[in-house]
Every structure is written in C-alpha cells, then in structure tokens.
Motif scaffolding. Sequence first.
Motif, mmCIF file in Angstrom:
data_model
loop_
_atom_site.group_PDB
_atom_site.id
_atom_site.type_symbol
_atom_site.label_atom_id
_atom_site.label_comp_id
_atom_site.label_asym_id
_atom_site.label_seq_id
_atom_site.Cartn_x
_atom_site.Cartn_y
_atom_site.Cartn_z
ATOM 1 N N UNK A 110 0.798 -1.218 0.000
ATOM 2 C CA UNK A 110 0.000 0.000 0.000
ATOM 3 C C UNK A 110 0.835 1.275 0.000
ATOM 4 N N UNK A 111 2.009 1.236 0.631
ATOM 5 C CA UNK A 111 2.787 2.464 0.791
ATOM 6 C C UNK A 111 3.729 2.741 -0.376
ATOM 7 N N UNK A 112 4.294 1.702 -0.979
ATOM 8 C CA UNK A 112 5.227 1.938 -2.087
ATOM 9 C C UNK A 112 4.568 2.662 -3.272
ATOM 10 N N UNK A 113 3.326 2.316 -3.661
ATOM 11 C CA UNK A 113 2.699 3.074 -4.761
ATOM 12 C C UNK A 113 2.441 4.540 -4.430
ATOM 13 N N UNK A 114 2.442 4.891 -3.136
ATOM 14 C CA UNK A 114 2.234 6.291 -2.761
ATOM 15 C C UNK A 114 3.375 7.164 -3.290
ATOM 16 N N UNK A 115 4.558 6.566 -3.467
ATOM 17 C CA UNK A 115 5.683 7.321 -4.026
ATOM 18 C C UNK A 115 5.335 7.822 -5.424
ATOM 19 N N UNK A 116 4.706 6.956 -6.220
ATOM 20 C CA UNK A 116 4.266 7.389 -7.561
ATOM 21 C C UNK A 116 3.168 8.443 -7.465
ATOM 22 N N UNK A 117 2.306 8.316 -6.459
ATOM 23 C CA UNK A 117 1.175 9.230 -6.315
ATOM 24 C C UNK A 117 1.545 10.492 -5.540
ATOM 25 N N UNK A 118 2.820 10.793 -5.448
ATOM 26 C CA UNK A 118 3.216 12.005 -4.716
ATOM 27 C C UNK A 118 2.792 13.270 -5.454
ATOM 28 N N UNK A 119 2.609 13.187 -6.769
ATOM 29 C CA UNK A 119 2.139 14.332 -7.533
ATOM 30 C C UNK A 119 0.621 14.395 -7.468
ATOM 31 N N UNK A 120 0.094 15.598 -7.331
ATOM 32 C CA UNK A 120 -1.338 15.771 -7.208
ATOM 33 C C UNK A 120 -2.049 15.311 -8.480
ATOM 34 N N UNK A 121 -1.459 15.588 -9.626
ATOM 35 C CA UNK A 121 -2.069 15.150 -10.883
ATOM 36 C C UNK A 121 -2.166 13.634 -10.954
ATOM 37 N N UNK A 122 -1.168 12.928 -10.413
ATOM 38 C CA UNK A 122 -1.201 11.463 -10.403
ATOM 39 C C UNK A 122 -2.324 10.954 -9.497
ATOM 40 N N UNK A 123 -2.539 11.625 -8.353
ATOM 41 C CA UNK A 123 -3.640 11.235 -7.468
ATOM 42 C C UNK A 123 -4.972 11.382 -8.197
ATOM 43 N N UNK A 124 -5.161 12.532 -8.860
ATOM 44 C CA UNK A 124 -6.427 12.790 -9.545
ATOM 45 C C UNK A 124 -6.672 11.789 -10.665
ATOM 46 N N UNK A 125 -5.659 11.541 -11.491
ATOM 47 C CA UNK A 125 -5.826 10.616 -12.619
ATOM 48 C C UNK A 125 -6.075 9.190 -12.142
ATOM 49 N N UNK A 155 7.365 24.473 0.913
ATOM 50 C CA UNK A 155 8.460 25.371 0.573
ATOM 51 C C UNK A 155 8.156 26.168 -0.683
ATOM 52 N N UNK A 156 9.097 26.186 -1.604
ATOM 53 C CA UNK A 156 8.908 26.902 -2.868
ATOM 54 C C UNK A 156 8.459 25.988 -4.002
ATOM 55 N N UNK A 157 8.066 24.770 -3.683
ATOM 56 C CA UNK A 157 7.673 23.833 -4.716
ATOM 57 C C UNK A 157 6.322 24.211 -5.304
ATOM 58 N N UNK A 158 6.112 23.808 -6.548
ATOM 59 C CA UNK A 158 4.817 24.009 -7.158
ATOM 60 C C UNK A 158 3.814 23.062 -6.521
ATOM 61 N N UNK A 159 2.536 23.430 -6.667
ATOM 62 C CA UNK A 159 1.489 22.667 -5.984
ATOM 63 C C UNK A 159 1.457 21.210 -6.417
ATOM 64 N N UNK A 160 1.676 20.954 -7.682
ATOM 65 C CA UNK A 160 1.609 19.578 -8.176
ATOM 66 C C UNK A 160 2.715 18.714 -7.596
ATOM 67 N N UNK A 161 3.827 19.323 -7.200
ATOM 68 C CA UNK A 161 4.966 18.602 -6.615
ATOM 69 C C UNK A 161 5.118 18.920 -5.134
ATOM 70 N N UNK A 162 3.989 19.161 -4.463
ATOM 71 C CA UNK A 162 4.040 19.577 -3.060
ATOM 72 C C UNK A 162 4.693 18.528 -2.168
ATOM 73 N N UNK A 163 4.478 17.252 -2.472
ATOM 74 C CA UNK A 163 5.047 16.166 -1.667
ATOM 75 C C UNK A 163 6.343 15.713 -2.322
ATOM 76 N N UNK A 164 7.468 16.083 -1.739
ATOM 77 C CA UNK A 164 8.763 15.720 -2.298
ATOM 78 C C UNK A 164 9.216 14.341 -1.844
ATOM 79 N N UNK A 165 10.174 13.777 -2.558
ATOM 80 C CA UNK A 165 10.698 12.463 -2.192
ATOM 81 C C UNK A 165 11.366 12.472 -0.827
ATOM 82 N N UNK A 166 11.849 13.641 -0.408
ATOM 83 C CA UNK A 166 12.516 13.724 0.888
ATOM 84 C C UNK A 166 11.572 13.482 2.057
ATOM 85 N N UNK A 167 10.249 13.520 1.816
ATOM 86 C CA UNK A 167 9.273 13.300 2.883
ATOM 87 C C UNK A 167 9.060 11.813 3.184
ATOM 88 N N UNK A 168 9.371 10.951 2.243
ATOM 89 C CA UNK A 168 8.942 9.567 2.362
ATOM 90 C C UNK A 168 9.686 8.754 3.408
#
Length: 334
Positions: free
Chosen positions: A104-119, A268-281
């Motif tokens: 369940x958690x590993x695919x969340x890395x792919x879904x870190x982008x908001x557009x990926x969650x929506x699609x 931070x200064x990231x765009x909204x679509x990339x709000x969740x960075x890899x450094x959070x995981x």
Amino acid sequence: MKRENPDLYAALLLGILLHTLLCAQARYGARAGLLALPFSAAALTLAAVLFARAWRQLEGLRAPRWGLAAVLAAGSAFELLRFWQLIQTAYGGAVTMLGVCLMLLLPVVYLRRVSAIAQTANVVLSLAAVAGVVLLISLAGELRPANLQPGDPGQAGWRQALLWQCSLYPEFLLPALWPDPDKRGPHTAARLAVCGTVFSAAVHLILELYAGAGARLLPVPVHTAAQAGTLSLFKRLEWLQLILWSMMVTVKLALYLYAAVRLLGGRGNKKENNAVGLDRFPCYFLLMAFLCAAWRKADTETFFVWQSNLLWLFAAAVILGGGLQYLCGRKKRC
C-alpha cells in the motif's frame, strides 16, 4: 493550469465510499436508512460548507493545522490496519502485515504528484463502478424483497441510521485546504454528502435484500455477497478484487499525505503539483511503520467511530472560532 491544480473530487469520493465498504456495510436497517438519507446529507453538507468558510479565518493558526494533520496520520495508520484485518478475515491471512504496508505504501511514491492522485482516482473509481455493476448482475437472482425488515423502523432505528450516515470523515473537510477554495464551493460539499449517503443507503438496501437481518452477522458482507453471486467471476478472479481494494486504499493514503503536507506547511517553494517531495517519504514510512506496530491490536472500528466524533467536535470548534474571528474583524473595520 489544470495539471498544476487538478480536481481531487474523485479521490475524495473514493475515500468516502471506501469507508462504507470497509467499516459501515450493515449498520442499520434499509428502511431507516432511506428515511434518514435527506437529513444526513443536509447535515454533512452544512457542516462542510461552514467549516470551509470558517477555515479561511483560522488557517494561519498552527494548532488547528497540526491537530488535523495528526488526525490524518492516525487515520492513515488505521487504514493500513483495517486493510490487513480485511485480508485476515476475507482472504485467510494471505499477506502479512509487512506485506500489506509495502503493497500500500510503495505506490504512494508514484502518487506524490497531485495530478497522479487525480488521474489514478478517476481510473479506480471507474473500475469500482464496473465491479459494482457486475456485482449487482451477479446478485440479481439472490435479492428478495421478502428479506426486507417489515414495519416502521421506529425512532431507535431511524436514529441509528442517522448517526451512521452522519459519520464525518476527513474527506468532507479537506476541500477547505485545497488551493482556490472559491472554485470548490458548496456544490462540492453537497455532491460529496449526497453521493456518500446515497451509496451507504444503497449498500444497506442491497445487503438486506440479499441476507435480511443476517447481513449484520456476516464478517465482510460485501465480499461474502460477491462470493455467493451466480457469476463465478468474483471467485475465479479473487486476486483482482484484492488489487482493487489495495488501489482504493493507496489513493486514500496519498490524498491524506498531500493534505498533511499542506497543513504542516512543508511545500516550501515547490509548485502545488509537486508539493510532496521524495525527501518526505523516509519519515512517512517510519511513522506509518511505528504507528502500525504500536496499534496492531487496536480495534479499528472503535477508532473510526471516535474519529468521526472528534472531527465533529473539531469542525464545531473551527466554525465557532472562525465566526468569532469574522465578527471581531468586522467590528474593528466599523
């Protein structure tokens, strides 16, 4: 612009439907549920709309943001535990707790982008709709009107249905956190509330037509009904059911993570679509592993009941605080 600020309605709706499928499948009578439906939908819509308006007045305060983020973190851990318990009950413990977390958690890395969650949410919601239609076709011969509980549900039955349908999930409050909340006004809250309550009432009606009063005794009513249908599709392709369940939970976890990052101001200064960075995981994975280990033997059903009660209190506090803030600001301007 749409890619930068995608619509997450499908992900929100998917989370609400998942709550019904995994936690509130046979909790009240079908007749009582149909009677309570308009009142519960109106109550949830009003709470979500008032919360969204009041949140604008208090969103700069740290306490409500951290409080809601803590609820989302705990909810994510209990989603993992609830899915693990589903596998233990319905699939005979085919996957261990560690396997569930990885699945369940590993695919969340792919879904870190908001557009990926929506699609992904749109795709999973479509697959769930197709599976629901196939399930109805499979159960058509097993649904008997004689199984409906006769007579007036009474005040106690109506109150029980109203309480279960009025369960307040984080999905009803999250639209207040998204960018451009004015574009997601009361119509979003109304759509979520109506779809959620109608789906809950429909599931209870179908299960009561199938099993009568005995539906409440089934361990996983929807899964049991799918296995008992005339079509053998659900039996022969049971692994597809497991994948669909896991995809629904994964989208929910990704949605909660994105909301928590917004609440904690970690973009931070990231765009909204990339709000969740890899450094959070790394921290996210460690936190989920710790919470799952600590709450492994906890009662997930009791938690989600308390979560709903806590969210109602939280929403009431935000509405009250936001209203007072608005009145004080208006008084100063005068």
